[in-house]
Design a protein around this motif. Structure first.
Motif, PDB file in Angstrom:
ATOM      1  N   PRO A  97       0.713  -1.176   0.075  1.00 32.48           N
ATOM      2  CA  PRO A  97       0.126   0.176  -0.089  1.00 32.48           C
ATOM      3  C   PRO A  97       0.883   1.164  -0.024  1.00 32.48           C
ATOM      4  CG  PRO A  97      -0.245  -1.105   2.003  1.00 32.48           C
ATOM      5  CD  PRO A  97       0.555  -2.019   1.113  1.00 32.48           C
ATOM      6  N   VAL A 120      -3.359   5.210   4.810  1.00 33.52           N
ATOM      7  CA  VAL A 120      -2.483   4.269   4.054  1.00 33.52           C
ATOM      8  C   VAL A 120      -1.125   4.186   4.730  1.00 33.52           C
ATOM      9  CG1 VAL A 120      -1.267   4.047   2.038  1.00 33.52           C
ATOM     10  CG2 VAL A 120      -3.574   4.749   2.021  1.00 33.52           C
ATOM     11  N   THR A 237      -6.002  -0.992  -2.082  1.00 36.58           N
ATOM     12  CA  THR A 237      -4.619  -1.958  -1.946  1.00 36.58           C
ATOM     13  C   THR A 237      -4.458  -1.759  -0.232  1.00 36.58           C
ATOM     14  OG1 THR A 237      -3.838  -1.504  -3.999  1.00 36.58           O
ATOM     15  CG2 THR A 237      -2.355  -2.209  -2.280  1.00 36.58           C
ATOM     16  N   ALA A 238      -4.386  -0.738   0.425  1.00 36.61           N
ATOM     17  CA  ALA A 238      -4.433  -0.446   1.747  1.00 36.61           C
ATOM     18  C   ALA A 238      -5.449  -1.313   2.457  1.00 36.61           C
ATOM     19  CB  ALA A 238      -4.226   0.909   1.889  1.00 36.61           C
TER      20      ALA A 238
END
Length: 281
Positions: A97, A120, A237-238
């Motif tokens: 991330p 993030v 993604t994070a």
């Protein structure tokens, strides 16, 4: 990020932690990983006839996706041979991330709010900090940490490629379905050349991992690929990497790996980041 996307990615995180535990818990990591990847093929083959063919503009991304997923899988195998699930998994997933967010903002010009960037950072730093943990014998495992970091570079790369490719394809499921088939065929070719015995063993001893692990892996990433088309890639993604929480529980409770302050602290940071990410906008 909408509640629907948030819940879909969290569910994908649970599935992802589960199939990774299957690979780590297996005696032969090559057989287990091969079984998971080959287990994608029948599911994908059943899906692609019912979804649109990806737009031709996405085909170069599709080819890159197949290559990057193979690299990720090979390095993940090596990482699990060297280190614990509760060390390898967080480092591999935690670097992604941070890299994706950096590339998204600096190169792709994606705008993220300050609270989203903080979220993030908390998730990524919380996970990467697990590189400081020690093995069950009390020694640091630098080799496993290094392999896990390289694995994270592959994760970041295929996340960006798949996110952009799925958007160009016009069909997230069609894009991932063909990527999964291609990845499975390439993995089969790799095993045929490097370890023919493994390819012969999978239909027998790897059947359970292929069905359960392959099914969980396919569903998890199909959800993530769809989420890439609904929200910024960096945020998806994070959030997906909150799977560390579930991997930590599996590693400690099922695989009997040691729990220490570093792991608890990293989990707390990850939870804070996930909460911020949900309510940032």
């Amino acid at each position: 990020m909408s509640l629907t996307v948030f819940c879909a990615v969290i569910f994908a995180a649970v599935l992802h932690a589960g199939w990774n535990a299957l690979v780590k818990g297996g005696l032969d990591k090559r057989t287990a990983m091969g079984a998971v990847v080959l287990g994608h093929i029948p599911i994908a083959a059943a899906v692609v006839p019912f979804v649109p063919l990806p737009d031709a503009a996405s085909w170069p991304y599709l080819a890159c996706s197949i290559a990057l997923h193979l690299g990720y899988q090979l390095f993940l195998m090596q990482s699990y041979r060297m280190g614990d699930l509760t060390q390898v998994y967080p480092i591999a997933r935690g670097t992604a991330p941070l890299i994706v967010a950096l590339v998204s903002v600096v190169i792709l010009g994606v705008h993220l709010e300050p609270m989203e960037l903080l979220a993030v950072a908390l998730i990524g730093l919380g996970l990467v900090s697990l590189g400081l943990v020690r093995r069950a014998d009390g020694q640091r495992n630098g080799k496993a940490a290094t392999l896990a970091f390289v694995t994270g570079l592959f994760i970041a790369s295929y996340s960006l490629i798949d996110g952009l490719g799925a958007r160009l394809a016009g069909t997230s499921l069609g894009f991932y379905g063909w990527s999964a088939i291609g990845n499975g065929l390439v993995m089969a070719g790799y095993l045929a050349v490097t370890s023919p015995a493994t390819l012969r063993v999978i239909p027998r001893s790897g059947k359970r991992v292929a069905v359960i692990g392959g099914g969980a892996s396919f569903i998890a990433y199909a959800l993530v690929t769809w989420a890439f088309t609904q929200a910024p890639i960096a945020l998806v993604t994070a959030l997906r990497e909150t799977s560390i929480i579930f991997a930590l529980l599996i590693g400690v409770v099922v695989l009997k790996e040691r729990l220490d302050l570093a792991k608890v602290t990293a989990t707390a940071l990850t939870l804070m980041g996930a909460a911020l990410l949900r309510f940032a906008r």
